[in-house]
Design a protein around this motif. Structure first.
Motif, PDB file in Angstrom:
ATOM      1  N   LYS A  47       0.806  -1.217   0.000  1.00 39.55           N
ATOM      2  CA  LYS A  47       0.000   0.000   0.000  1.00 39.55           C
ATOM      3  C   LYS A  47       0.840   1.268   0.000  1.00 39.55           C
ATOM      4  CE  LYS A  47      -4.045  -2.086   2.192  1.00 39.55           C
ATOM      5  NZ  LYS A  47      -5.059  -1.971   3.275  1.00 39.55           N
ATOM      6  N   ALA A  48       2.138   1.127  -0.250  1.00 40.24           N
ATOM      7  CA  ALA A  48       3.013   2.306  -0.320  1.00 40.24           C
ATOM      8  C   ALA A  48       4.136   2.031  -1.302  1.00 40.24           C
ATOM      9  CB  ALA A  48       3.571   2.638   1.059  1.00 40.24           C
ATOM     10  N   ARG A  49       4.441   3.010  -2.139  1.00 38.70           N
ATOM     11  CA  ARG A  49       5.538   2.897  -3.090  1.00 38.70           C
ATOM     12  C   ARG A  49       6.756   3.637  -2.564  1.00 38.70           C
ATOM     13  NH1 ARG A  49       5.274   5.543  -7.188  1.00 38.70           N
ATOM     14  NH2 ARG A  49       3.641   7.035  -6.627  1.00 38.70           N
ATOM     15  N   LEU A  87       7.586   7.399  -3.076  1.00 42.49           N
ATOM     16  CA  LEU A  87       7.099   8.497  -2.239  1.00 42.49           C
ATOM     17  C   LEU A  87       8.217   9.158  -1.455  1.00 42.49           C
ATOM     18  CD1 LEU A  87       3.732   7.224  -0.674  1.00 42.49           C
ATOM     19  CD2 LEU A  87       4.036   9.159  -2.216  1.00 42.49           C
ATOM     20  N   THR A 145      -1.995  16.141  -0.835  1.00 39.15           N
ATOM     21  CA  THR A 145      -2.822  14.931  -0.828  1.00 39.15           C
ATOM     22  C   THR A 145      -3.707  14.860  -2.064  1.00 39.15           C
ATOM     23  OG1 THR A 145      -4.447  16.105   0.543  1.00 39.15           O
ATOM     24  CG2 THR A 145      -2.842  14.707   1.681  1.00 39.15           C
ATOM     25  N   HIS A 174      -1.600  13.527  -4.831  1.00 38.01           N
ATOM     26  CA  HIS A 174      -1.261  12.116  -4.636  1.00 38.01           C
ATOM     27  C   HIS A 174      -2.477  11.357  -4.127  1.00 38.01           C
ATOM     28  CE1 HIS A 174       2.617  14.273  -4.370  1.00 38.01           C
ATOM     29  NE2 HIS A 174       3.119  13.200  -4.944  1.00 38.01           N
ATOM     30  N   SER A 218      -4.037   8.941  -5.249  1.00 41.93           N
ATOM     31  CA  SER A 218      -4.004   7.479  -5.389  1.00 41.93           C
ATOM     32  C   SER A 218      -3.175   6.806  -4.299  1.00 41.93           C
ATOM     33  CB  SER A 218      -3.439   7.095  -6.758  1.00 41.93           C
ATOM     34  OG  SER A 218      -2.103   7.577  -6.905  1.00 41.93           O
ATOM     35  N   GLU A 219      -2.434   7.594  -3.538  1.00 45.20           N
ATOM     36  CA  GLU A 219      -1.577   7.034  -2.492  1.00 45.20           C
ATOM     37  C   GLU A 219      -2.335   6.960  -1.160  1.00 45.20           C
ATOM     38  OE1 GLU A 219       1.245   5.861  -3.240  1.00 45.20           O
ATOM     39  OE2 GLU A 219       1.782   6.850  -5.118  1.00 45.20           O
ATOM     40  N   SER A 220      -1.914   6.023  -0.324  1.00 47.65           N
ATOM     41  CA  SER A 220      -2.513   5.891   1.002  1.00 47.65           C
ATOM     42  C   SER A 220      -2.170   7.113   1.844  1.00 47.65           C
ATOM     43  CB  SER A 220      -1.995   4.633   1.697  1.00 47.65           C
ATOM     44  OG  SER A 220      -2.265   4.679   3.083  1.00 47.65           O
ATOM     45  N   ALA A 223       0.486   6.311   4.367  1.00 48.01           N
ATOM     46  CA  ALA A 223       1.848   6.284   3.817  1.00 48.01           C
ATOM     47  C   ALA A 223       2.383   7.698   3.632  1.00 48.01           C
ATOM     48  CB  ALA A 223       1.863   5.524   2.493  1.00 48.01           C
ATOM     49  N   ILE A 224       1.549   8.598   3.146  1.00 49.50           N
ATOM     50  CA  ILE A 224       1.965   9.989   2.977  1.00 49.50           C
ATOM     51  C   ILE A 224       2.335  10.598   4.322  1.00 49.50           C
ATOM     52  CG2 ILE A 224       1.132  12.298   2.382  1.00 49.50           C
ATOM     53  CD1 ILE A 224      -0.484  11.009   0.127  1.00 49.50           C
TER      54      ILE A 224
END
Length: 320
Positions: free
Chosen positions: A54-56, A59, A171, A174, A176-178, A181-182
């Motif tokens: 759930k995180a790339r 980031l 946010t 981004h 599409s990101e959790s 995670a951000i």
């Protein structure tokens, strides 16, 4: 389950101010303590999210998240940790609750956004509450460092307000990101900056965390305050909306005052208590328009959803 988790989150965030006070009172370097806390919490949360897919890792290279970490974590908590050397944990919690009002002031003064009469009244009431909190200390001739510490907390909240406004655009870019995670990445960046500040301004003894109070404070704040508290916040956002979890601001200051008085014998004069209630009332008034929009906007399934503007007043999801 929602109400239980909300109550648990408020309890956690209300006790973090006490934990900070315990750590800095043990004479552990404040910037060092804060840096270790947020770097560890951010790194662990991010790795946990990455292992779950759930995180790339890309980031970690986003400059926008580093800037968010500077405002939301570095500025806010460098101010709070330093100030709690001289200000009681309860008063620090109440002064920290001025963050949403700072957001409204910045939006009105810097970005020229129109502010409702209710929000303006809330800011005025909140400012009056801060004055009431200060009055007993003025009468008693408080130490200059108390005044400086109180001012530093408010400056930290101004930095947070700036970061919160900026984080909204981050946010959105981004989406599409959790969000967990951000938040983890910005915490880790903020922690690194705090450690850099510590390296230039503090002498960190070899046994800085050998004291049980300092070590216990760090462990509690990292695991319970930053990891559990944040996760509960985002769980509530997912199950409800961004506004409801942020109302911890109205609940946690009395908790912070109570635990400070119970465990550290922090004294609160009756007029300061009136000031606490006034600050919380002002914060609630200032956020009144957002709460009204939240209640008026129905979703297709008949439940209530927040307006796009509701995120403006999202408080520091990581509490203290």
């Amino acid at each position: 389950m929602v109400l239980f988790n909300y109550a648990f989150m408020c309890l956690i965030f209300g006790t973090t101010f006490l934990a900070i006070k315990v750590g800095v009172s043990a004479e552990a370097p404040p910037f060092f303590l804060a840096g270790i806390r947020f770097l560890a919490a951010g790194a662990i949360l991010f790795l946990w999210m990455a292992l779950r897919g759930k995180a790339r890792f890309g980031l970690l290279l986003r400059k926008a998240l580093a800037l968010s970490g500077f405002c939301l974590t570095f500025v806010t908590f460098a101010a709070l940790y330093w100030a709690e050397q001289y200000v009681s944990s309860g008063i620090a919690a109440v002064l920290s609750a001025t963050g949403p009002m700072m957001i409204l002031v910045l939006q009105a003064v810097v970005w020229r956004q129109r502010t409702s009469l209710l929000s303006a009244a809330g800011c005025a009431v909140g400012f009056a509450g801060v004055v009431l909190i200060m009055l007993p200390h003025l009468a008693e001739g408080a130490h200059p460092r108390w005044w400086i510490g109180s001012g530093v907390v408010l400056l930290g909240e101004a930095g947070y307000a700036l970061g919160a406004i900026y984080a909204k655009s981050v946010t959105q870019r981004h989406a599409s990101e959790s969000p967990i995670a951000i938040n983890a990445v910005q915490m880790a960046y903020g922690g690194l900056m705090l450690l850099a500040l510590s390296a230039f301004t503090e002498r960190v003894p070899v046994g800085a965390l050998a004291d049980s109070a300092a070590a216990g404070s760090l462990l509690y704040l990292t695991v319970v305050g930053s990891m559990f508290g944040h996760s509960l916040f985002y769980w509530l956002v997912a199950r409800t909306n961004p506004v409801f979890p942020a109302t911890w601001l109205y609940v946690s200051p009395p908790i912070a005052l109570a635990v400070g008085a119970l465990f550290l014998n922090e004294r609160v004069a009756w007029i300061s208590g009136l000031g606490v209630a006034t600050v919380m009332a002002g914060t609630a008034l200032a956020n009144g328009p957002t709460l009204k929009r939240l209640l008026r906007r129905p979703s297709p399934d008949g439940t209530r959803l927040p307006s796009p503007e509701a995120a403006r007043n999202r408080r520091r999801s990581h509490g203290a």
